[in-house]
Design an enzyme around this catalytic site. Sequence first.
Site, PDB file in Angstrom:
ATOM      1  N   ASP A 114       0.854  -1.188   0.000  1.00 12.59           N
ATOM      2  CA  ASP A 114       0.000   0.000   0.000  1.00 12.59           C
ATOM      3  C   ASP A 114       0.885   1.231   0.000  1.00 12.59           C
ATOM      4  OD1 ASP A 114      -2.718   1.203   0.205  1.00 12.59           O
ATOM      5  OD2 ASP A 114      -1.907   2.043   2.053  1.00 12.59           O
ATOM      6  N   GLU A 173       0.807   5.731   0.476  1.00 13.16           N
ATOM      7  CA  GLU A 173       0.146   7.005   0.736  1.00 13.16           C
ATOM      8  C   GLU A 173       0.819   8.032  -0.149  1.00 13.16           C
ATOM      9  OE1 GLU A 173      -2.541   7.329   2.530  1.00 13.16           O
ATOM     10  OE2 GLU A 173      -2.477   5.229   3.182  1.00 13.16           O
ATOM     11  N   HIS A 180      -5.832   5.369   7.228  1.00 14.94           N
ATOM     12  CA  HIS A 180      -5.208   5.867   5.996  1.00 14.94           C
ATOM     13  C   HIS A 180      -3.683   5.945   6.121  1.00 14.94           C
ATOM     14  CE1 HIS A 180      -9.152   6.761   4.384  1.00 14.94           C
ATOM     15  NE2 HIS A 180      -9.432   7.465   5.465  1.00 14.94           N
ATOM     16  N   ASP A 185      -3.159  -0.516   6.668  1.00 17.02           N
ATOM     17  CA  ASP A 185      -3.959  -0.965   5.525  1.00 17.02           C
ATOM     18  C   ASP A 185      -3.402  -2.260   4.936  1.00 17.02           C
ATOM     19  OD1 ASP A 185      -5.602   1.170   5.875  1.00 17.02           O
ATOM     20  OD2 ASP A 185      -4.993   2.268   4.082  1.00 17.02           O
TER      21      ASP A 185
END
Length: 284
Positions: free
Chosen positions: A88, A90, A241, A246
């Site tokens: 994942d 960001e 987030h 995640d």
Amino acid sequence: MPLVLRFNLLRNNIWGSRSVRFLKQLAGFSSGKLLQPGTYEKRHFTTKLTDTASWHKTDSGSCSPSIPPLWLQQTSEHDNPGTVLVFDIETTGFLHADHRIIEFALRDLSGGKNCTFETLINPERNVPIYAAKANKITTELVCRPDVPRFSDVLPLLLAYIQRRQAPGKPVLWVAHNAKQFDIPFLMQEFERCSAQVPADWLFVDSLCLARKLKKLDGNIGHVNLEALGKHYGIIFKGPSHRAMPDVQALSEIFQKITLGLKLTRDGLMSEASIFYDFRKVSRI
């Protein structure tokens, strides 16, 4: 042993192998571009391999007691899906053409010691207020000289994956909404570094798999990550987030989805081939 010191020992061990020196040359990087060991001691967050030796069990190979190694239906006793990495990111925004990665995390679903990798990334640009509100990653947190750029992280990431990869087997990367979001961002960062994504890296979008499962299971409502977590009773552990929480949740959700779809190795590889073709024809 402190985490920073343990990481530096692991990093030195990784960078000592011949195969890794070859990867450095192939990617166009020199060890001089890596952060010096002293800089890690000043950082609140750090690129790190999570040492979970106390959790590791030789009978299960699990990296965490709550997340078993990935199980896939096999077409033969020798069938092996290769290395499966849930990852994942960001970012500073939604569009890869205009924005940068600011956090990266992955988990190797084969489990074992050091099966996770995570880091903040210096985007060399401001983090918009709306993005910082969502993930609490601010400009002040990442735009510092002691936070590595993606070009600093890439050689270590390549070396880490090379060490985890099964001989002769592909690396399957899994992310939720990978096709529209994670893959374009990752490819763009590789291009900025003048490095090619290895040909044996294949990508699977768990969002596409969840949509297929929804057609078979009328009890599944929305297929975003949070909704799937609620459906399967999976608790997100950590800030919302953020990349690693995640990843941890998706690791469990992906297991549920593959079991629900009764995916074989060939079935998963078929999903991956879609994104392999997508990678070849995409131009960022």
